[in-house]
Design a protein around this motif. Structure first.
Motif, PDB file in Angstrom:
ATOM      1  N   ALA A  93       7.593 166.347  90.145  1.00 40.41           N
ATOM      2  CA  ALA A  93       8.400 167.280  89.361  1.00 40.41           C
ATOM      3  C   ALA A  93       9.875 166.948  89.523  1.00 40.41           C
ATOM      4  N   ARG A  94      10.585 167.030  88.419  1.00 43.78           N
ATOM      5  CA  ARG A  94      12.015 166.776  88.451  1.00 43.78           C
ATOM      6  C   ARG A  94      12.731 167.956  89.115  1.00 43.78           C
ATOM      7  N   PRO A  95      13.611 167.701  90.088  1.00 49.09           N
ATOM      8  CA  PRO A  95      14.285 168.819  90.753  1.00 49.09           C
ATOM      9  C   PRO A  95      15.169 169.595  89.783  1.00 49.09           C
ATOM     10  N   ALA A  96      15.244 170.901  90.003  1.00 49.10           N
ATOM     11  CA  ALA A  96      16.078 171.740  89.143  1.00 49.10           C
ATOM     12  C   ALA A  96      17.544 171.391  89.339  1.00 49.10           C
ATOM     13  N   ALA A  97      18.303 171.462  88.243  1.00 49.35           N
ATOM     14  CA  ALA A  97      19.738 171.203  88.331  1.00 49.35           C
ATOM     15  C   ALA A  97      20.396 172.287  89.166  1.00 49.35           C
ATOM     16  N   PRO A  98      21.378 171.939  89.976  1.00 50.82           N
ATOM     17  CA  PRO A  98      22.043 172.963  90.788  1.00 50.82           C
ATOM     18  C   PRO A  98      22.731 174.009  89.919  1.00 50.82           C
ATOM     19  N   LEU A  99      22.724 175.236  90.384  1.00 53.71           N
ATOM     20  CA  LEU A  99      23.437 176.326  89.731  1.00 53.71           C
ATOM     21  C   LEU A  99      24.926 176.154  90.033  1.00 53.71           C
ATOM     22  N   ARG A 100      25.725 176.038  88.978  1.00 57.81           N
ATOM     23  CA  ARG A 100      27.159 175.773  89.141  1.00 57.81           C
ATOM     24  C   ARG A 100      27.924 177.102  89.197  1.00 57.81           C
ATOM     25  N   VAL A 101      28.597 177.334  90.321  1.00 61.88           N
ATOM     26  CA  VAL A 101      29.284 178.605  90.577  1.00 61.88           C
ATOM     27  C   VAL A 101      30.772 178.355  90.797  1.00 61.88           C
ATOM     28  N   THR A 102      31.599 179.051  90.027  1.00 66.28           N
ATOM     29  CA  THR A 102      33.045 179.030  90.249  1.00 66.28           C
ATOM     30  C   THR A 102      33.495 180.397  90.719  1.00 66.28           C
ATOM     31  N   VAL A 103      34.177 180.452  91.847  1.00 70.00           N
ATOM     32  CA  VAL A 103      34.799 181.691  92.321  1.00 70.00           C
ATOM     33  C   VAL A 103      36.269 181.633  91.913  1.00 70.00           C
ATOM     34  N   ALA A 104      36.663 182.513  91.000  1.00 70.58           N
ATOM     35  CA  ALA A 104      38.016 182.489  90.448  1.00 70.58           C
ATOM     36  C   ALA A 104      38.894 183.526  91.144  1.00 70.58           C
ATOM     37  N   VAL A 105      40.075 183.086  91.576  1.00 68.55           N
ATOM     38  CA  VAL A 105      41.009 183.955  92.292  1.00 68.55           C
ATOM     39  C   VAL A 105      42.361 183.936  91.576  1.00 68.55           C
ATOM     40  N   PRO A 106      42.622 184.893  90.680  1.00 67.73           N
ATOM     41  CA  PRO A 106      43.974 185.014  90.132  1.00 67.73           C
ATOM     42  C   PRO A 106      44.910 185.516  91.225  1.00 67.73           C
ATOM     43  N   THR A 107      46.107 184.949  91.310  1.00 65.97           N
ATOM     44  CA  THR A 107      46.989 185.332  92.406  1.00 65.97           C
ATOM     45  C   THR A 107      48.440 185.327  91.974  1.00 65.97           C
ATOM     46  N   PHE A 108      49.221 186.215  92.593  1.00 65.67           N
ATOM     47  CA  PHE A 108      50.657 186.284  92.332  1.00 65.67           C
ATOM     48  C   PHE A 108      51.384 186.666  93.611  1.00 65.67           C
ATOM     49  N   ARG A 109      52.040 185.693  94.210  1.00 65.85           N
ATOM     50  CA  ARG A 109      52.928 185.901  95.352  1.00 65.85           C
ATOM     51  C   ARG A 109      52.276 186.629  96.526  1.00 65.85           C
ATOM     52  N   ARG A 110      51.071 186.197  96.870  1.00 65.21           N
ATOM     53  CA  ARG A 110      50.409 186.714  98.070  1.00 65.21           C
ATOM     54  C   ARG A 110      49.832 185.542  98.858  1.00 65.21           C
ATOM     55  N   PRO A 111      50.675 184.629  99.298  1.00 65.39           N
ATOM     56  CA  PRO A 111      50.147 183.420  99.954  1.00 65.39           C
ATOM     57  C   PRO A 111      49.376 183.700 101.225  1.00 65.39           C
ATOM     58  N   ALA A 112      49.835 184.659 102.040  1.00 63.02           N
ATOM     59  CA  ALA A 112      49.128 184.940 103.291  1.00 63.02           C
ATOM     60  C   ALA A 112      47.756 185.538 103.019  1.00 63.02           C
ATOM     61  N   GLU A 113      47.697 186.512 102.091  1.00 61.07           N
ATOM     62  CA  GLU A 113      46.414 187.122 101.736  1.00 61.07           C
ATOM     63  C   GLU A 113      45.474 186.090 101.116  1.00 61.07           C
ATOM     64  N   LEU A 114      46.040 185.214 100.289  1.00 62.26           N
ATOM     65  CA  LEU A 114      45.221 184.186  99.641  1.00 62.26           C
ATOM     66  C   LEU A 114      44.603 183.246 100.670  1.00 62.26           C
TER      67      LEU A 114
END
Length: 327
Positions: free
Chosen positions: A3-24
């Motif tokens: 059996a052909r292996p299933a393609a990996p599930l592609r996951v992007t975790v998106a982080v919008p950010t504005f001037r919070r470098p320490a928290e980021l």
């Protein structure tokens, strides 16, 4: 025949950010273990990365993203506003199967990402929304504590909702792309872009379901734990509610009706709030007075939105971005 292996599930975790470098920086470190353990948690092969969308013209998040591992991508979105940052995140995630939004002032809890994916894999809704709980930098003042303004509603697993905030949100990229719905950059710094976006999806018949065991903690700073901030926030929510209804209308007549409804409902909410405030005075209930005052401001916001006024909830000042050394 193998059996052909299933393609990996592609996951992007998106982080919008504005001037919070320490928290980021703290958030990126917290997200990595969730991506590393995702395949075992959901029982399917996965491939994931983090997408940092920097909305700061000074690119304050760039050194933080560069200090992360190779699984962190950086995008600079110079157009001001959370709507532009979220739209950029989605447009740069079209090669993924799912994109998961988390805010730069939040921290994921145990099984945060796995639970979002598990609910999505059950029957592939267009959107899965998880819980956001508050953690206070300092003890809130008595008025804020009595009004319970930072407590959010709990819903059972799989509950369908008509709209959702984007602080803990999974999107099925293919379904969203086919819908043609995007985050409305025209909302600028006013907020409400997530409510408008998810409401537009459900109007097309797409489903949003609840994942209560996916939890992120919203780290609430001391500056927000006061009456003034709560009331401004309620006013902003009121203007956004009416603005969303106007933008969802499909005709000039529909927009006129939405504005009229905003005035009627806003006025009714203010009248009801006045009665509840008086009842709070009569019963010496700080909780009733606090909630009534907040409702009055939300009603005023609904009326303001009906006549085209917007509260710039994400307004900016001229303070330069902080420079943070990342180890």
């Amino acid at each position: 025949m193998t059996a052909r292996p299933a393609a990996p599930l592609r996951v992007t975790v998106a982080v919008p950010t504005f001037r919070r470098p320490a928290e980021l920086a703290g958030l990126l470190a917290a997200v990595r273990p969730h991506l590393d353990g995702l395949a075992g948690a959901v029982g399917a092969p996965t491939r994931g990365h983090v997408l940092v969308v920097d909305n700061d013209p000074d690119r304050s998040a760039e050194p933080v993203a560069a200090a992360g591992d190779e699984g962190v991508r950086y995008v600079h979105e110079p157009e001001p506003g959370i709507a532009a940052a979220r739209d950029a995140a989605l447009q740069h995630s079209l090669d993924a199967d799912v994109v998961v939004f988390i805010d730069d002032d939040e921290l994921p809890q145990d099984r945060w990402l796995a639970e979002l994916l598990a609910v999505w894999l059950e029957n592939r809704p267009a959107v899965v929304v998880g819980r956001v709980t508050a953690e206070f930098e300092v003890e809130p003042d008595a008025w804020v504590r009595a009004g319970r303004f930072f407590e959010r509603r709990y819903r059972p697993r799989g509950t369908a909702v008509h709209a959702a905030a984007a602080g803990n949100l999974l999107l099925d990229v293919d379904q969203v792309r086919r819908s043609g719905v995007r985050f409305d950059r025209g909302l600028g710094l006013g907020g409400g872009e997530d409510t408008l976006f998810t409401s537009a999806l459900t109007r097309q018949g797409l489903r949003i379901v609840w994942a209560p065991d996916s939890v992120v903690v919203d780290r609430v700073p001391a500056s927000r734990l006061c009456r003034q901030w709560v009331l401004r926030r309620r006013f902003a929510h009121g203007t956004a509610t009416t603005t969303v209804q106007v933008r969802l209308a499909r005709s000039r007549l529909g927009r006129t009706r939405a504005r009229a409804l905003g005035i009627v409902k806003g006025g009714g909410l203010m009248a009801s709030a006045a009665a509840h405030w008086l009842a709070g005075v009569a019963t010496a209930s700080l909780a009733r007075r606090a909630r009534a005052t907040a409702d009055a401001w939300r009603g005023a916001g609904r009326v303001a939105g009906a006549v085209g006024l917007r509260f710039r909830e994400y307004r900016r000042d001229a303070t330069p971005a902080p420079r943070t050394r990342v180890p």
